[in-house]
Design a protein around this motif. Structure first.
Motif, PDB file in Angstrom:
ATOM      1  N   LEU A  81     -55.986  -3.250 -13.977  1.00  0.00           N
ATOM      2  CA  LEU A  81     -55.383  -3.486 -15.292  1.00  0.00           C
ATOM      3  C   LEU A  81     -55.197  -2.182 -16.068  1.00  0.00           C
ATOM      4  O   LEU A  81     -54.231  -2.029 -16.824  1.00  0.00           O
ATOM      5  N   ARG A  82     -56.106  -1.253 -15.900  1.00  0.00           N
ATOM      6  CA  ARG A  82     -55.957   0.026 -16.613  1.00  0.00           C
ATOM      7  C   ARG A  82     -54.763   0.800 -16.066  1.00  0.00           C
ATOM      8  O   ARG A  82     -54.005   1.416 -16.824  1.00  0.00           O
ATOM      9  N   ALA A  98     -52.170  -0.571 -14.723  1.00  0.00           N
ATOM     10  CA  ALA A  98     -50.988  -1.290 -15.206  1.00  0.00           C
ATOM     11  C   ALA A  98     -50.669  -0.895 -16.646  1.00  0.00           C
ATOM     12  O   ALA A  98     -49.500  -0.700 -17.011  1.00  0.00           O
ATOM     13  N   ALA A  99     -51.704  -0.760 -17.476  1.00  0.00           N
ATOM     14  CA  ALA A  99     -51.490  -0.357 -18.862  1.00  0.00           C
ATOM     15  C   ALA A  99     -50.890   1.038 -18.949  1.00  0.00           C
ATOM     16  O   ALA A  99     -50.155   1.361 -19.892  1.00  0.00           O
ATOM     17  N   ALA A 100     -51.184   1.880 -17.942  1.00  0.00           N
ATOM     18  CA  ALA A 100     -50.627   3.231 -17.907  1.00  0.00           C
ATOM     19  C   ALA A 100     -49.234   3.269 -17.299  1.00  0.00           C
ATOM     20  O   ALA A 100     -48.635   4.346 -17.177  1.00  0.00           O
ATOM     21  N   GLY A 101     -48.708   2.099 -16.909  1.00  0.00           N
ATOM     22  CA  GLY A 101     -47.391   2.046 -16.303  1.00  0.00           C
ATOM     23  C   GLY A 101     -47.375   2.428 -14.838  1.00  0.00           C
ATOM     24  O   GLY A 101     -46.308   2.632 -14.253  1.00  0.00           O
ATOM     25  N   GLN A 107     -46.705  -2.331 -11.622  1.00  0.00           N
ATOM     26  CA  GLN A 107     -45.756  -3.263 -12.226  1.00  0.00           C
ATOM     27  C   GLN A 107     -45.923  -4.635 -11.589  1.00  0.00           C
ATOM     28  O   GLN A 107     -46.354  -4.756 -10.447  1.00  0.00           O
ATOM     29  N   SER A 110     -48.104 -10.396 -14.881  1.00  0.00           N
ATOM     30  CA  SER A 110     -49.378 -10.054 -15.532  1.00  0.00           C
ATOM     31  C   SER A 110     -50.540 -10.868 -14.981  1.00  0.00           C
ATOM     32  O   SER A 110     -51.657 -10.353 -14.834  1.00  0.00           O
ATOM     33  N   ALA A 115     -53.793  -9.297 -13.093  1.00  0.00           N
ATOM     34  CA  ALA A 115     -55.132  -9.595 -13.590  1.00  0.00           C
ATOM     35  C   ALA A 115     -56.020 -10.181 -12.497  1.00  0.00           C
ATOM     36  O   ALA A 115     -57.208  -9.840 -12.397  1.00  0.00           O
ATOM     37  N   SER A 164     -57.056  -7.412 -10.211  1.00  0.00           N
ATOM     38  CA  SER A 164     -57.987  -6.526 -10.898  1.00  0.00           C
ATOM     39  C   SER A 164     -59.396  -7.119 -10.881  1.00  0.00           C
ATOM     40  O   SER A 164     -60.376  -6.420 -10.599  1.00  0.00           O
TER      41      SER A 164
END
Length: 430
Positions: A396-397, A399-402, A405, A408, A412, A415
């Motif tokens: 997830l981290r 993914a948050a940084a791009g 992809q 969601s 999750a 993750s």
């Protein structure tokens, strides 16, 4: 697991050999049984890492360690008998959640300052990846002196560690008492303790690899190459039954102008929580010591909860263990998982080893992986897959940084599945 003889005789990668031959360079095995090969490799390796030229005694000591590895040198006949670039690799077991996996460890990666920007490092690294893949090894690992180089080869920072500095005058001790006892130990016994404890304890955390005798002798102050050898002290913890369950190697250096000292921990290895508490109490309450420091500790080390003042501990988390997945099904199926998932994952790998679309099914802690033509729910690069593989980096981290992809919910679920209960650890350099 000792390095198998066939690992040392793995032939040089023909593609890298061709590339370097086109540059007028000879890419070949440096045989540690041949004096000239051994001396040239060891001295070029020291030069590459800006170390002092080893003495004859130190070179002989290092040679014994290198005998268990597949050592490769790149030679330029116009530059003398030493190689102008080096690398070595060997097969080892790495702990993963629920078990172990075969890993190809890479070390001694150097290129002479006189031969940079010619594609030599690329030939070395890609050659090791191809050699490991050809040998059927699903994962490659290394520790790095420069953190900006290895992502281009598919490595991800997978095992972060904590560097701790403790103001022992400000901490206070609140840890629970332990039933055993601490004793000082001689250096030879300390080396034996560290070797046995590392192997006994490494299964408790993902990311750990097998050690080797030279590593423990150096930690214990038995290496002729160690300028601080005479300073090394050792202490070990015996449980209520008299069994050694933990050991620590350290030095004590006076802090200038203070008549006080800093206790510098070389390594702490423990089998039990009680052993760790006992050793930390020894450090925090040591007479005439104002500061203690240690590197390569797990990011969830409980020391912060053993002292009254957590602000007295400065923690710096940094990258340490880098991994590179070669075989997606073999790597993913080798470990256990914390949650169920059923996700189609697209892995992008410019070098081709891990490239593909895979259906990952996780149930009852186990995974099955198969190639598929289905539309991917999650897309990520091999760097990102390698970074989360040991269980310490949340998907997830990324993914948050791009860096990842996809759907969601699918991200999750993966993750949750990949996270390990205990933070991964790599307690040694290699």
């Amino acid at each position: 697991m000792m390095t198998a003889p066939e690992d040392r005789s793995v032939p040089v990668d023909p593609e890298s050999q061709r590339r370097l031959r086109d540059l007028g360079l000879d890419y070949r095995i440096a045989d540690m049984a041949i004096d000239a090969d051994a001396e040239g490799f060891l001295r070029a390796d020291a030069r590459g890492f800006l170390d002092e030229d080893p003495t004859d005694a130190a070179a002989a000591e290092l040679r014994e360690t290198m005998r268990a590895r597949r050592n490769i040198g790149v030679y330029d006949e116009t530059a003398g008998s030493w190689p102008i670039a080096t690398v070595n690799g060997w097969r080892t077991a790495m702990t993963v959640p629920g078990g172990e996996i075969d890993m190809w460890a890479i070390s001694s990666v150097t290129v002479s300052g006189t031969h940079r920007r010619r594609g030599i490092a690329r030939a070395l690294l890609e050659g090791e990846l191809r050699a490991a893949s050809a040998a059927g090894i699903p994962l490659v690992g290394l520790t790095v002196s420069e953190a900006t180089i290895y992502s281009r080869y598919g490595f991800g920072s997978a095992v972060p560690v904590a560097n701790l500095t403790i103001d022992t005058q400000q901490t206070g001790w609140v840890g629970a008492p332990v039933p055993g006892r601490l004793l000082y130990t001689d250096r030879a016994t300390l080396a034996d303790d560290l070797e046995r404890l590392h192997e006994a304890a490494r299964s408790s955390r993902s990311g750990q690899v097998q050690g080797w005798r030279g590593r423990w002798e150096r930690m214990a102050g038995l290496s002729v190459a160690d300028k601080d050898a005479s300073k090394v002290r050792g202490v070990h913890y015996l449980d209520a039954d008299g069994t050694v369950r933990g050991a620590m190697a350290y030095t004590v250096d006076e802090m200038p102008g203070t008549f006080r000292s800093e206790l510098k921990i070389r390594t702490i290895i423990t089998e039990t929580d009680e052993a760790l508490r006992a050793l930390w109490q020894f450090v925090v309450q040591h007479d005439l010591v104002d500061r203690a420091s240690v590197d390569l500790r797990p990011t969830d080390d409980p020391v912060h909860w053993l002292v009254a003042n957590q602000r007295a501990i400065t923690t710096r988390v940094h990258d340490h263990g880098w991994l590179r997945v070669l075989d997606v099904p073999a790597a993913i199926e080798a470990r256990s998982y914390n949650a169920a998932a059923d996700v189609v994952v697209r892995v992008q790998d410019a070098l081709g080893f891990a490239d593909g679309t895979w259906r990952v099914r996780i149930a009852d802690g186990a995974a099955t992986v198969e190639a598929t033509d289905a539309a991917p729910q999650v897309t990520l690069g091999v760097v990102e897959l390698s970074a989360v593989y040991a269980g310490g980096e949340p998907l997830l981290r990324l993914a948050a940084a791009g860096r990842v992809q996809g759907d969601s919910d699918a991200v999750a679920s993966l993750s949750r599945a990949f996270r390990a209960d205990a933070a991964p650890l790599l307690g040694i350099w290699y």
